[in-house]
Design a protein around this motif. Structure first.
Motif, short mmCIF file in Angstrom:
data_model
loop_
_atom_site.label_atom_id
_atom_site.label_comp_id
_atom_site.label_asym_id
_atom_site.label_seq_id
_atom_site.Cartn_x
_atom_site.Cartn_y
_atom_site.Cartn_z
N HIS A 117 60.96 25.33 47.57
CA HIS A 117 59.65 25.26 46.93
C HIS A 117 58.60 24.76 47.92
N GLY A 118 57.38 25.23 47.75
CA GLY A 118 56.27 24.71 48.54
C GLY A 118 54.96 25.13 47.93
N PHE A 119 53.97 24.21 47.96
CA PHE A 119 52.69 24.52 47.33
C PHE A 119 51.62 23.56 47.83
N ILE A 120 50.37 24.05 47.93
CA ILE A 120 49.23 23.19 48.25
C ILE A 120 48.96 22.27 47.05
N THR A 121 48.90 20.98 47.31
CA THR A 121 48.61 20.03 46.23
C THR A 121 47.19 19.48 46.30
N SER A 122 46.52 19.65 47.42
CA SER A 122 45.13 19.21 47.56
C SER A 122 44.47 19.98 48.71
N PRO A 123 43.28 20.56 48.47
CA PRO A 123 42.52 20.65 47.22
C PRO A 123 43.30 21.43 46.15
N GLN A 124 42.76 21.45 44.93
CA GLN A 124 43.43 22.14 43.84
C GLN A 124 43.60 23.62 44.15
N ALA A 125 44.83 24.10 44.13
CA ALA A 125 45.11 25.52 44.39
C ALA A 125 45.15 26.30 43.08
N ARG A 126 45.11 27.61 43.20
CA ARG A 126 45.20 28.48 42.02
C ARG A 126 46.51 28.25 41.26
N LEU A 127 46.40 28.31 39.94
CA LEU A 127 47.56 28.20 39.07
C LEU A 127 47.62 29.40 38.13
N ALA A 128 48.75 29.58 37.45
CA ALA A 128 48.92 30.69 36.52
C ALA A 128 48.07 30.50 35.29
N GLY A 129 47.62 31.63 34.70
CA GLY A 129 46.82 31.58 33.48
C GLY A 129 46.85 32.92 32.77
N ASP A 130 45.97 33.07 31.79
CA ASP A 130 45.97 34.28 30.95
C ASP A 130 45.66 35.55 31.74
N ALA A 131 44.76 35.45 32.73
CA ALA A 131 44.43 36.64 33.52
C ALA A 131 45.65 37.09 34.32
N ASP B 293 41.41 32.63 36.26
CA ASP B 293 42.09 31.49 35.64
C ASP B 293 41.75 30.16 36.32
N ASN B 294 40.96 30.22 37.38
CA ASN B 294 40.75 29.03 38.21
C ASN B 294 39.29 28.82 38.59
N THR B 295 38.38 29.25 37.74
CA THR B 295 36.95 29.16 38.07
C THR B 295 36.47 27.71 38.17
N ALA B 296 37.19 26.79 37.55
CA ALA B 296 36.78 25.39 37.60
C ALA B 296 37.25 24.68 38.87
N ASN B 297 38.01 25.40 39.70
CA ASN B 297 38.62 24.77 40.88
C ASN B 297 38.03 25.25 42.19
N VAL B 298 36.88 25.91 42.15
CA VAL B 298 36.27 26.45 43.37
C VAL B 298 35.67 25.32 44.20
N GLN B 299 36.05 25.26 45.46
CA GLN B 299 35.54 24.26 46.40
C GLN B 299 34.23 24.77 47.03
N SER B 300 33.29 23.89 47.25
CA SER B 300 32.02 24.24 47.89
C SER B 300 31.98 23.57 49.26
N TRP B 301 32.08 24.38 50.32
CA TRP B 301 32.13 23.86 51.67
C TRP B 301 30.95 24.36 52.49
N THR B 302 30.80 23.77 53.67
CA THR B 302 29.76 24.21 54.60
C THR B 302 30.41 24.59 55.93
N ALA B 303 29.75 25.46 56.66
CA ALA B 303 30.26 25.89 57.97
C ALA B 303 30.44 24.68 58.88
N GLY B 304 31.58 24.62 59.54
CA GLY B 304 31.87 23.53 60.44
C GLY B 304 32.49 22.31 59.78
N CYS C 39 46.91 29.34 47.18
CA CYS C 39 45.54 29.69 47.55
C CYS C 39 44.53 28.73 46.95
N VAL C 40 43.52 28.39 47.75
CA VAL C 40 42.40 27.56 47.31
C VAL C 40 41.13 28.39 47.36
#
Length: 273
Positions: free
Chosen positions: A21-35, A86-97, A187-188
């Protein structure tokens, strides 16, 4: 007979899913959902909803008994079929660099290769070059090095508007445990240079306790179009770009430039991106 066959498929899926098993735990990665359920079917959804650490091969095994699996819509080799919707609430907002810290949980090690890349979700191809590459990842003959479970990426400065809309790009951790023929993706979702379609969550610049790594300048601000780049995300292949970043660590001396592995046959699995 059909009942027995279903039991065998379910048992095979269970064996596959618990092997590693292996998975990104931070930042929040995509999870399974209805879509995901609508695209990939009930059993694939159940497989990952019950264990999001599971592998792609385990998902594919359960499709043998499904009538609601839509291969084209599921796109199982992208983020294991997990959907942005299924993961619209988990989108990270980053800046270049910006330097962003990641955590990756290896629940059970199995020797393979891994990379962390920005993927264009519309084309399922790596944008530019992978940000980090591990030529020997989760090696079960040694203690897992710190920089395999805690690392940082630097957001490329030349993405332009490619990743300005939420859902257009993900940071994907790709672990190909060729030693047991299992593949893990997580995926994040993030945006750079635009607000996107979701307010999401903001990740501040951070440094990691792992050795510092220099930024990678992508070879292109648009999605890579070569067959090599496409294989790097969708199916196992050892044909990879030769401009990847070298990861240097005293705790993980086996992490080397991918250029040394680029001469392998395209059909081989062990140096896949």
């Amino acid at each position: 007979m059909q009942y027995t066959s279903s039991i065998l498929v379910a048992a095979a899926s269970l064996i596959t899913s618990v092997s590693a098993h292996g998975f990104i735990t931070s930042p929040q990665a995509r999870l399974a959902g209805d879509a995901m359920k609508a695209a990939c079917g009930q059993q694939v959804y159940n497989n990952q909803a019950s264990d999001n650490y599971g592998n792609i091969q385990g998902e594919l095994q359960v499709t043998a008994t499904q009538t609601d699996y839509n291969a084209a819509e599921c796109n199982i080799w992208q983020c294991k079929g997990f959907k942005y919707a299924d993961n619209t609430a988990n989108v990270q907002s980053w800046t270049a660099g910006q330097v962003v810290a990641f955590k990756f949980d290896v629940k059970a090690p199995h020797t393979g290769t891994a990379n962390i890349s920005i993927v264009n979700t519309a084309t399922n191809t790596i944008i530019g070059s992978p940000l980090l590459y591990y030529s020997d990842f989760a090696d079960n003959s040694r203690t897992i090095p710190a920089n395999e479970t805690s690392f940082s990426i630097t957001v490329p400065s030349d993405l332009g508007d490619t990743c300005s809309t939420a859902g257009a790009c993900v940071v994907q951790h790709y672990w190909n445990a060729a030693s047991i023929d299992q593949t893990y993706e997580s995926c994040v979702d993030f945006t750079v240079g635009g607000s996107g379609s979701s307010s999401g969550s903001s990740s501040t610049a951070a440094t990691s306790s792992t050795p510092a790594t220099s930024p990678v300048t992508p070879t292109s601000s648009s999605a890579a179009t070569s067959s090599v780049a496409a294989k790097a995300v969708t199916t196992p292949s050892s044909a990879v770009p030769t401009t990847l970043q070298t990861v240097v660590s005293s705790k993980a001396p086996s992490l080397t430039s991918v250029a040394a592995a680029a001469t392998a046959s395209p059909e081989a699995d062990d140096d896949e991106c």
